[in-house]
Scaffold this active site. Structure first.
Site, PDB file in Angstrom:
ATOM      1  N   SER A  35     -59.884 -54.509 -20.824  1.00  0.00           N
ATOM      2  CA  SER A  35     -61.262 -54.208 -20.397  1.00  0.00           C
ATOM      3  C   SER A  35     -61.256 -53.857 -18.916  1.00  0.00           C
ATOM      4  O   SER A  35     -60.598 -54.527 -18.113  1.00  0.00           O
ATOM      5  CB  SER A  35     -62.169 -55.432 -20.603  1.00  0.00           C
ATOM      6  OG  SER A  35     -62.334 -55.692 -21.959  1.00  0.00           O
ATOM      7  N   ASN A  76     -64.633 -59.660 -23.454  1.00  0.00           N
ATOM      8  CA  ASN A  76     -63.881 -58.621 -22.748  1.00  0.00           C
ATOM      9  C   ASN A  76     -62.412 -58.843 -23.040  1.00  0.00           C
ATOM     10  O   ASN A  76     -61.745 -59.662 -22.402  1.00  0.00           O
ATOM     11  CB  ASN A  76     -64.152 -58.691 -21.243  1.00  0.00           C
ATOM     12  CG  ASN A  76     -65.569 -58.289 -20.920  1.00  0.00           C
ATOM     13  OD1 ASN A  76     -65.914 -57.106 -20.970  1.00  0.00           O
ATOM     14  ND2 ASN A  76     -66.415 -59.275 -20.649  1.00  0.00           N
ATOM     15  N   GLU A  77     -61.927 -58.106 -24.015  1.00  0.00           N
ATOM     16  CA  GLU A  77     -60.554 -58.285 -24.465  1.00  0.00           C
ATOM     17  C   GLU A  77     -59.585 -57.657 -23.459  1.00  0.00           C
ATOM     18  O   GLU A  77     -60.004 -56.859 -22.605  1.00  0.00           O
ATOM     19  CB  GLU A  77     -60.387 -57.626 -25.848  1.00  0.00           C
ATOM     20  CG  GLU A  77     -61.299 -58.206 -26.927  1.00  0.00           C
ATOM     21  CD  GLU A  77     -60.917 -59.625 -27.353  1.00  0.00           C
ATOM     22  OE1 GLU A  77     -60.233 -60.345 -26.599  1.00  0.00           O
ATOM     23  OE2 GLU A  77     -61.317 -60.031 -28.463  1.00  0.00           O
ATOM     24  N   PRO A  78     -58.289 -58.017 -23.537  1.00  0.00           N
ATOM     25  CA  PRO A  78     -57.315 -57.436 -22.614  1.00  0.00           C
ATOM     26  C   PRO A  78     -57.439 -55.920 -22.561  1.00  0.00           C
ATOM     27  O   PRO A  78     -57.602 -55.265 -23.605  1.00  0.00           O
ATOM     28  CB  PRO A  78     -55.970 -57.859 -23.212  1.00  0.00           C
ATOM     29  CG  PRO A  78     -56.283 -59.144 -23.908  1.00  0.00           C
ATOM     30  CD  PRO A  78     -57.673 -58.988 -24.452  1.00  0.00           C
TER      31      PRO A  78
END
Ligand code: F6R
Length: 635
Positions: free
Chosen positions: A161, A157-159
């Site tokens: 998300s 979950n990348e920034p």
């Protein structure tokens, strides 16, 4: 510590090593499995991959083998997988989980769930929905294990998300692709997508434990634990979970306010080191030279307590200023016939036998090239010990160039040496057909090592060293042919002890890199520490006269308030160092282990040395073109 008077919004349990931290989490998992089993229920674990959980999985395997912990009633759901990727690719998390855990314990493979990099793209949505459903049907996750990316990601979950995200396909952040490129041949081979459980999937777990080891994780741990809840730092969303804990080693926790600025979290013992740290940090924050700090600066920046205890700002400023001033010396081996006791190194004996340990064949010149040259030019007997061959960091293209040369040379010279031409032929053939991530043959590894050895030798000659002073150790822990190295072994320590006994140096320089607990530099440092510990225990008297100085590797620098010896460089010395780094041609331009920094090694070294010099100047000391920094290690 009480959460009431802490800056921390998630409980953090800190251990001195990652081994101890992993054993703690292992115990928590074992307790859960046993409790569930006693009730006739299944324990549902959410599992992570990457480097952080490796020692946890090793501990679980140990618990299974030595203490009979059974995984028969365990169901697992992994966080993520690269997409697209074959399940048996070296970098696949499916493969990782089998190798690290599933194949080594008695878990039923049917109970192991993990997103699949081989799913057809058009079916992914359906599979992701099924994945969520399977978690629900299993009764939800009892304990979710997490690592954390340097950008704050959990799972993939990348920034950005959403808090409400579910299992899905997601583009990988460029910083993640760079950070993980070490596992692939180069950045272009890192998949652009991944399948990951969502933030809401993770937050639904009944209990969450996030682990982080090493200094590189320190900034993001601080942000996640003390910062605002924001989707830009996905791990900060864990502040909203009511049973979440972070488990870290001391390095990963080192940016938390209670360590970084302990005076802000309550009573502090004002040791000279803490005073220096507090004053230097304040001066840098305010952009003021140390000697310009006023009483009201102290009061306005949480340091009134220091004024109460130590008196006027003027006195404290002077005390810190003198320490900084005295750390600067152009004499890394000590200044002959000098009587100033405040200098960082002793003036006698002179000259000294100085031994530089260089984990890879270019760390000496990159991290302390200016000091290296000064030591030699000032008449010391300088030795360099290259701890590893560094062969893994040579690209196949680079070797092919050398092979082409060697083959061409053979033809030209008409040498009829069957053996050598056979090796050359085989090596050329192997590289032509080599599959992505295939392990190099022993010959190719030797050729790659030789390339780096020649570069290191050329650099030493450039500095002026005799061949006898160059030692190639080729420590066995490194020679796996893969990115994954073995842990420190007995042979590594014995070899290092032997070299130390042979040279009996009065000064040792070693790479003090604690940033990456799994990295080669850390293992190289542990080997030196262990060797010195054993030599000391054995009563080797020469050690009493031997000082150990630590430099940092290519990635980082010591905190300005920690530096004990600062070796300044003139613009000419900076240039000379740059040319020394250039000699390492195989590490120029696109290198396999670039890390998350796209600058070349010489640029990083120069920027870092200039930055240290700039900080000294900002604090009110003389401005140099560059400064190399060292901390003394008391063993
Ligand atoms: C892997 C995962 C990632 C990693 C993170 C840290 O399953 O979910 O969030 O935990 O990228 O990776 P390492 O542990 O390699 O630093």
């Amino acid at each position: 510590m009480s959460m009431v008077d802490s800056f921390e919004k998630i409980p953090v349990k800190i251990f001195s090593t990652l081994g101890e931290g992993s054993r703690f989490i292992g115990k928590e998992i074992a307790t859960l499995i046993k409790e569930k089993s006693a009730k006739g229920e299944k324990a549902v674990l959410g599992l992570a991959t990457g480097s952080s959980p490796k020692s946890l999985y090793a501990e679980l395997v140990r618990l299974h083998r030595e203490e009979g912990l059974s995984f028969k009633n365990v169901v697992t759901f992994n966080l993520d997988e690269y997409y697209p990727l074959d399940n048996d690719a070296l970098q696949s998390y499916n493969r990782f989980m089998k190798e690290q855990l599933f194949n080594k314990v008695d878990i039923d493979p049917k109970n192991c769930h993990i997103p699949n990099g081989e799913w057809k793209k058009e079916d992914i949505k359906k599979h992701c929905l099924e994945y969520e459903k399977m978690i629900e049907d299993a009764g939800g996750i009892d304990l979710q294990i997490l690592g954390i990316g340097n950008n704050g990601h959990i799972g993939f979950n990348e920034p950005g998300s959403s808090l409400f995200s579910k299992t899905r396909l997601i583009p990988l952040d460029n910083s993640t692709r760079i950070a993980n490129s070490g596992d692939f041949q180069n950045i272009s081979k890192v998949p652009r997508l991944a399948i990951t459980m969502g933030i809401s999937t993770i937050l639904k777990a009944k209990r969450i434990v996030l682990m982080a080891w090493g200094q590189l994780k320190a900034p993001v741990i601080q942000k996640a634990v003390e910062g605002n809840v924001t989707e830009q730092i996905p791990a900060s969303l864990l502040q909203q979970h009511n049973d979440c804990m972070f488990v870290t080693d001391e390095m990963a926790a080192s940016d938390l306010t209670r360590f970084k600025s302990p005076w802000l979290t309550g009573e502090t013992e004002w040791t000279p080191a803490i005073i220096r740290k507090a004053v230097v940090n304040m001066a840098l924050k305010l952009g003021k030279p140390i000697l310009s700090l006023t009483n009201s600066d102290y009061n306005d920046n949480g340091l009134s307590d220091l004024l109460v205890e130590k008196g006027d700002a003027y006195e404290i400023n002077l005390q810190v200023f003198y320490v900084l001033r005295d750390s600067i010396s152009g004499w890394p081996g000590g200044k002959p016939a000098d009587t100033n006791p405040a200098r960082p190194e002793r003036s006698t004996p002179f000259p000294k036998r100085s031994l530089i340990f260089s984990p890879h064949p270019d760390d000496d010149i990159i991290s302390m090239g200016g000091t290296f040259m000064r030591l030699h030019d000032q008449g010391h007997d300088v030795h360099v010990a290259y701890q590893t061959s560094g062969n893994i960091a040579v690209t196949d293209e680079f070797v092919t160039r050398f092979l082409d040369f060697a083959v061409g040379f053979e033809v030209l010279a008409g040498i009829d040496s069957q053996k050598s031409s056979q090796i050359l032929q085989e090596a050329t053939q192997f590289l032509k057909k080599k599959k992505a991530s295939e392990i190099d043959t022993a010959e190719i590894r030797q050729i790659k090592g030789l390339i780096r050895r020649c570069e290191a030798k050329a650099t030493c000659r450039y500095v002026g060293l005799e061949d006898n002073n160059i030692h190639f150790m080729n420590l066995p822990f490194y020679e796996t042919g893969t990115i994954e190295k073995k842990p420190m072994g007995e042979a590594d320590v014995l070899q290092t002890m032997e070299l130390l006994r042979e040279l009996k140096p009065q000064q040792i320089f070693a790479a003090g890199d604690l940033a990456d607990p799994h990295g080669t530099h850390k293992v190289c440092l542990d080997i030196i520490f262990e060797s010195m510990r054993r030599l000391k225990a054995a009563g080797d008297s020469w050690l009493k006269d031997c000082w150990l100085w630590l430099y940092k590797g290519a990635w980082q620098e010591w905190d300005i308030s920690e530096i004990e010896m600062a070796i300044p460089m003139s613009p000419d010395q900076v240039m000379k160092k740059r040319f020394g780094i250039f000699i390492h041609q195989s590490q120029k331009d696109m290198v396999p282990f670039q890390g998350s920094d796209s600058r070349e090694f010489w640029q990083r070294a120069e920027d870092r040395n200039a930055n240290t010099a700039g900080l000294y100047a900002q604090l009110g000391l003389t401005k140099y073109a560059g400064i190399e920094a060292f901390v003394r290690w008391h063993y």
